[in-house]
Design an enzyme around this catalytic site. Structure first.
Site, mmCIF file in Angstrom:
data_model
loop_
_atom_site.group_PDB
_atom_site.id
_atom_site.type_symbol
_atom_site.label_atom_id
_atom_site.label_comp_id
_atom_site.label_asym_id
_atom_site.label_seq_id
_atom_site.Cartn_x
_atom_site.Cartn_y
_atom_site.Cartn_z
ATOM 1 N N GLU A 284 -19.127 18.513 -54.433
ATOM 2 C CA GLU A 284 -18.997 19.947 -54.155
ATOM 3 C C GLU A 284 -19.391 20.295 -52.721
ATOM 4 O O GLU A 284 -18.969 21.300 -52.180
ATOM 5 C CB GLU A 284 -19.808 20.772 -55.168
ATOM 6 C CG GLU A 284 -21.318 20.757 -54.985
ATOM 7 C CD GLU A 284 -21.958 19.455 -55.446
ATOM 8 O OE1 GLU A 284 -21.310 18.726 -56.216
ATOM 9 O OE2 GLU A 284 -23.095 19.168 -55.030
ATOM 10 N N ASP A 326 -0.430 20.828 -15.443
ATOM 11 C CA ASP A 326 -0.118 21.432 -14.155
ATOM 12 C C ASP A 326 -0.867 20.665 -13.077
ATOM 13 O O ASP A 326 -1.864 20.024 -13.367
ATOM 14 C CB ASP A 326 -0.646 22.875 -14.113
ATOM 15 C CG ASP A 326 0.214 23.816 -14.919
ATOM 16 O OD1 ASP A 326 1.264 23.376 -15.383
ATOM 17 O OD2 ASP A 326 -0.186 24.985 -15.074
ATOM 18 N N ASP A 628 -0.415 28.644 -17.251
ATOM 19 C CA ASP A 628 -1.221 29.818 -16.914
ATOM 20 C C ASP A 628 -0.433 31.124 -16.907
ATOM 21 O O ASP A 628 -0.957 32.178 -17.203
ATOM 22 C CB ASP A 628 -1.941 29.627 -15.573
ATOM 23 C CG ASP A 628 -1.023 29.119 -14.484
ATOM 24 O OD1 ASP A 628 0.213 29.194 -14.686
ATOM 25 O OD2 ASP A 628 -1.509 28.654 -13.441
ATOM 26 N N ASP A 632 4.947 30.558 -19.037
ATOM 27 C CA ASP A 632 4.484 29.314 -19.649
ATOM 28 C C ASP A 632 4.256 29.481 -21.152
ATOM 29 O O ASP A 632 4.164 28.506 -21.883
ATOM 30 C CB ASP A 632 3.146 28.869 -19.031
ATOM 31 C CG ASP A 632 3.309 28.380 -17.604
ATOM 32 O OD1 ASP A 632 4.428 27.968 -17.254
ATOM 33 O OD2 ASP A 632 2.328 28.420 -16.844
HETATM 34 P P1 ATP Z 1 1.447 23.971 -10.528
HETATM 35 O O1 ATP Z 1 2.625 24.292 -11.369
HETATM 36 O O2 ATP Z 1 1.034 22.567 -10.577
HETATM 37 O O3 ATP Z 1 0.304 24.923 -10.687
HETATM 38 P P2 ATP Z 1 2.189 25.196 -8.074
HETATM 39 O O4 ATP Z 1 1.027 26.083 -7.999
HETATM 40 O O5 ATP Z 1 2.584 24.546 -6.813
HETATM 41 O O6 ATP Z 1 2.018 24.042 -9.048
HETATM 42 P P3 ATP Z 1 3.873 27.414 -8.345
HETATM 43 O O7 ATP Z 1 2.740 28.339 -8.338
HETATM 44 O O8 ATP Z 1 5.023 27.631 -9.233
HETATM 45 O O9 ATP Z 1 3.417 25.971 -8.647
HETATM 46 O O10 ATP Z 1 4.365 27.337 -6.842
HETATM 47 C C1 ATP Z 1 5.594 26.745 -6.508
HETATM 48 C C2 ATP Z 1 5.793 26.783 -5.010
HETATM 49 O O11 ATP Z 1 5.856 28.144 -4.580
HETATM 50 C C3 ATP Z 1 4.658 26.159 -4.231
HETATM 51 O O12 ATP Z 1 4.895 24.807 -3.996
HETATM 52 C C4 ATP Z 1 4.678 26.938 -2.935
HETATM 53 O O13 ATP Z 1 5.599 26.358 -2.018
HETATM 54 C C5 ATP Z 1 5.211 28.298 -3.327
HETATM 55 N N1 ATP Z 1 4.106 29.251 -3.478
HETATM 56 C C6 ATP Z 1 2.997 29.113 -4.200
HETATM 57 N N2 ATP Z 1 2.230 30.205 -4.125
HETATM 58 C C7 ATP Z 1 2.873 31.074 -3.326
HETATM 59 C C8 ATP Z 1 2.612 32.401 -2.875
HETATM 60 N N3 ATP Z 1 1.512 33.053 -3.218
HETATM 61 N N4 ATP Z 1 3.520 32.985 -2.064
HETATM 62 C C9 ATP Z 1 4.632 32.338 -1.722
HETATM 63 N N5 ATP Z 1 4.937 31.107 -2.117
HETATM 64 C C10 ATP Z 1 4.092 30.464 -2.906
#
Ligand code: ATP
Length: 887
Positions: A284, A326, A628, A632
């Site tokens: 139990e 990621d 995140d 996603d």
């Molecule tokens: P992960 O998916 O591993 O978190 P990540 O952060 O590189 O990777 P995203 O955030 O989708 O993925 O970013 C994709 C691309 O967009 C980056 O490689 C960068 O060149 C561009 N990027 C990221 N942040 C910015 C931003 N704040 N403004 C403009 N371009 C950005």
């Protein structure tokens, strides 16, 4: 009056707040006191007494109560009291455990409590959503769950999914203009954002017009209170198993009673023995201990920063065969520093001291550098604030603050730029477009679009370039040079951001980013370093040893991704790197054929993640997937273990997940998996212990009846064994340390039954030996003292208890009793010592001797007891050592 009909100034005056300033802290506190917290009231909770009483409506407990009635009826008050005591103690245990589970759920809720961005005297601050008051100015953006009812006064591509309120799952486009009509349904109030709905795109600002139960959601709160079923698959399996075990125990008990009566024992004492045996043999305590083990495991995980949102995932964690992670912030530190800049064929190294050209060149090139830096800082949502002793505090997205810091090194600040250029409009960053842009206007009224984003994506959208001081049509040769530069930066594991511009005519206006962000003039690149987290390399190695595959899924450039994957040993020889564009082309069959060999997915959009999860699942994998953002969420939901980031994750991602990483760190996933495996192993350990003990108890009685011996144990002894020996040590097994090789084993099969991997055999063989050793000790003693049954019964009682207490150490290992240090689990040592002491008390202290039908034993008898009690655990282990075979 409807809020959606009113213009801004009227809303501001009614609520006594200003969109540009927000409320003061004092005013907010005053309103919070007046209106109460911004929370939906929870439904009535059952009182503690009801919760306690509910413990007694279990089927197993009802059997116990029936047994009590029976023995009370038969005049054995002592037994009746003993059984009632057991029932009550069981109830207390169940009650404590349920309260504990409730408390830990409440603390989980607290941990993932939502926050809101509010404007306080002109400064944006992050506050707990429950502190939001009417009149607060709130900012919402993609991925947020709206924390109150808001009248929107500024919007930028804002879309909100309102299905929780309206049932409509297609997100509605929001704006800030006044609306007409007296009775607009909620779904048509396009300048309002309602509590509990989800921002799927864009951003907006507005003034809170209702909070808590005053919101539209509050009005229907009683309809949406849903209780989630938190039983894990194992708990459900055990519930079924429990019923089978009850039937089996009752059957065996009846057999014992019939055999006893046939051997000439009187019916009355056999029924009493039978009832006690049934009480002892029914496990139990099992469901309660499983839940406690799960709850304690979850608490342990929280201390390791893994927050379990759904209890069943604790079990699934141990089955994970692949982790899709990621890159940025999870595998890497998300601490970005610009180290290289490239523009028009020139390159600069960036250090603490400033910029140094690595391609030579004269100072006329300097303004090229200035442009790259200035545009990176202008198209930027983050900020640098002054800290103590002149240090800089970075506020916002690390990719963006890195650009601000590089500009700052050249004496360029965002504030000074924004004095020259006013920002008219913003298209926020999103990871599908991979860029962000702003429309700016200088003091002479010239308008320009400034874009920053992934270089390969910007290059595709560029028709012009400034080269040799001239703006010209971009040629293939320019493109080659830019691609070479992107490649060179990427292969140094640098993350690259490009900047580009487009002059706009005075009246040019775009509602959607896709129309604005085209025909760009390419300006240059910034390459930033984001070092891997130091602990991740070891964690990845551990996962591989544990038979878990690791896959990187990133929005970053393919070369950057591959070079970080290599650094972290995530990309084996011959392993593939696939780009999002290629992935999008493949159909399911084609992907399934190769997905086993892809270790890095680069430049993917969040939407691709779902495709990857599905393919891996079709290949038979149990998938853990991190994420995140809003986009996603579908992949997180579909994965067997959906993991959301605790720091950077949006509300939507967290709500879809079963596990939240408090520190966004990959190493935490590894710890959670280890803990998940361990919890399951611990559950197996005490199932093994409890059931083998029960088998032993039944067999002692059955053997005695078959061998035509007197009763080896009196009922009260059987009950005592059940309560004391089984309870405490089993609980201690539930919190046992992981076996050293728990992360060197292959993942457990998801479909695996409770008794797989030899557990059933171990239970029966050890149970049989415990029963046999006890009856042997009884028989030998009875032979020596034929007219002193009480001595033989005391020996049998002591042997059964000691055999179980030695066996508990055997249960700690999948291998053998010699495999682990018996003193490692302090709780277990303590539980065993207390059980031994309690045994000695009932055997040596006078009034108890009478109640428990015991006598003091001689040294010789004790040697017999200990010798016999050791056999079940040591004999097989010795034999196993000798045979080097698994028994
Ligand atoms: P992960 O998916 O591993 O978190 P990540 O952060 O590189 O990777 P995203 O955030 O989708 O993925 O970013 C994709 C691309 O967009 C980056 O490689 C960068 O060149 C561009 N990027 C990221 N942040 C910015 C931003 N704040 N403004 C403009 N371009 C950005």
């Amino acid at each position: 009056m409807n809020w959606y009909q009113l213009p801004q100034h009227e809303i501001e005056s009614i609520l006594n707040s200003r969109l540009s300033e927000g409320l003061t802290k004092n005013e907010q506190e005053k309103r919070l006191k007046q209106d109460g917290p911004n929370q939906l009231e929870e439904g009535d909770k059952p009182s503690a007494i009801l919760m306690f009483l509910a413990q007694f409506k279990d089927f197993m407990v009802l059997v116990l109560l029936a047994a009590t009635l029976l023995s009370g009826f038969l005049g054995e008050y002592l037994d009746a009291i003993a059984i009632i005591l057991i029932v009550v103690m069981n109830g207390v245990l169940g009650f404590i455990q349920e309260r504990k589970a409730e408390k830990s759920l409440a603390s989980l809720k607290e941990l993932s409590a939502p926050t809101a961005h509010a404007l306080r005297e002109g400064r944006w601050v992050s506050i707990p959503a429950k502190e939001v008051v009417k009149g607060d100015v709130i900012k919402i953006s993609s991925g947020d769950r709206v924390g109150a009812d808001i009248r929107l006064l500024k919007t930028s591509g804002l879309q909100i999914e309102e299905s929780a309120l309206t049932g409509e799952s297609v997100p509605s486009q929001k704006h800030n203009r006044e609306l007409n009509g007296d009775e607009l349904p909620l779904g048509d109030q396009d300048n309002m954002a309602f509590m509990g709905t989800m921002v799927t795109r864009g951003a907006g600002e507005g003034i809170v017009i209702a909070t808590g139960m005053g919101t539209e959601m509050g009005k229907i709160a009683h309809l949406i209170q849903t209780a989630e079923n938190m039983a894990t698959p194992l708990q459900m399996k055990l519930e079924q198993l429990g019923k089978i075990l009850i039937a089996l125990s009752l059957l065996l008990t009846v057999m014992v009673v019939i055999a006893g009566v046939m051997q000439g024992h009187d019916l009355y004492s056999m029924i009493l023995a039978g009832v006690s045996l049934a009480v002892a043999a029914i496990p139990e305590g099992l469901p309660a201990i499983v839940t406690i083990a799960l709850a304690l495991g979850v608490q342990k995980m929280i201390r390791k920063r893994a927050i379990v949102r759904k209890l069943p995932s604790v079990e699934t964690l141990g089955c994970a065969t692949v982790i899709c992670s990621d890159k940025t912030g999870t595998l890497t530190q998300n601490k970005m520093t610009v180290t290289r800049i490239w523009a028009q064929g020139n390159q600069w190294n960036v250090s603490e001291d400033g910029f140094e050209s690595s391609t030579g060149g004269d100072s006329s090139r300097e303004h090229v550098l200035t442009e790259v830096l200035a545009f990176g800082a202008l198209c930027n949502n983050s900020s640098l604030e002054e800290g103590k002793k002149g240090s800089l505090i970075e506020v916002g997205d690390p990719t963006e603050t890195a650009l601000l810091v590089s500009a700052y090194k050249a004496g360029i600040t965002k504030e000074s730029l924004r004095e020259q250029f006013s920002v008219e409009h913003e298209f926020p960053f999103d990871s599908s477009r991979k860029m962000m842009s702003v429309v700016v206007q200088d003091s002479e009224g010239n308008k320009m679009l400034v874009v920053k984003g992934a270089p390969d994506v910007l290059l595709e959208k560029s028709d012009y370039i400034v080269w040799d001081e001239k703006k010209q049509l971009i040629k293939q040769s320019h493109k080659e040079r830019i691609k070479e530069a992107i490649y060179a930066l990427g292969s140094q594991a640098l993350r690259t951001i490009a900047v580009a511009v487009r002059p706009l005519k005075e009246d040019e206006y775009y509602e959607q980013a896709a129309f604005a962000e085209r025909s760009l003039t390419f300006i240059g690149l910034q390459g930033m370093m984001d070092p891997p987290r130091p602990e991740v390399e070891q964690s990845i190695r551990d996962c591989h040893t544990a038979g878990i595959k690791t896959i990187m899924i990133t929005g970053d450039h393919v070369v950057t991704a591959a070079s970080i994957a290599k650094k972290l040993n995530m990309l084996p020889e011959g392993g593939r790197v696939m780009e999002g564009a290629e992935l999008a082309q493949l159909n399911d069959d084609e992907l399934d054929k190769i997905s086993e060999n892809v270790y890095v997915y680069a430049r993917v959009s969040p939407e691709h993640k779902l495709k990857i999860v599905k393919s891996l699942q079709r290949r038979g994998h149990v998938v853990a997937m991190t994420g995140d953002g809003v986009n996603d969420a579908p992949a997180i939901k579909s994965a067997n273990i959906g993991i959301a980031m605790g720091i950077t994750g949006t509300d939507v991602a967290k709500e879809a997940s079963s596990l939240v990483l408090g520190d966004d760190n990959f190493a935490t996933i590894r710890s959670a998996i280890e803990e998940g495996r361990n919890i399951y192993e611990n559950i197996r350990k005490f199932i093994r212990y409890l059931l083998a003990s029960n088998v032993g108890e039944i067999l002692v009685m059955l053997f005695a009846m078959i061998m035509a011996l007197p009763l080896p144990l009196v009922p009260i002894q059987i009950l005592w064994v059940n309560l004391v020996t089984d309870g405490l040590p089993a609980m201690a097994l539930g919190v046992d340390q992981a076996e050293e090789d728990v992360m060197r084993r292959r993942p457990r099969q998801a479909k695996e039954g409770v008794f797989s991997r030899g557990l059933g055999w171990k239970i029966i063989s050890r149970g049989f030996l415990i029963g046999a050793a006890t009856i042997l000790a009884f028989w030998v003693t009875l032979k020596e003292n034929p007219d002193q049954l009480i001595v033989a019964q005391s020996v049998a009682f002591a042997t059964l208890v000691m055999a179980q207490l030695i066996h508990v150490f055997d249960c700690r290992s999948e291998h053998s009793v010699f495999h682990r240090n018996p003193l490692q689990n302090g709780y277990l040592v303590l539980a065993v010592i207390s059980s031994v002491l309690l045994l000695l008390v009932v055997m040596y202290v006078q009034p108890l001797q009478d109640i428990f039908h015991t006598v003091a034993l001689s040294l010789r008898q004790w040697l017999l007891v200990l010798g016999m009690a050791s056999i079940p655990s040591f004999a097989l282990a010795g034999f196993q050592l000798f045979k080097r075979d698994k028994i």
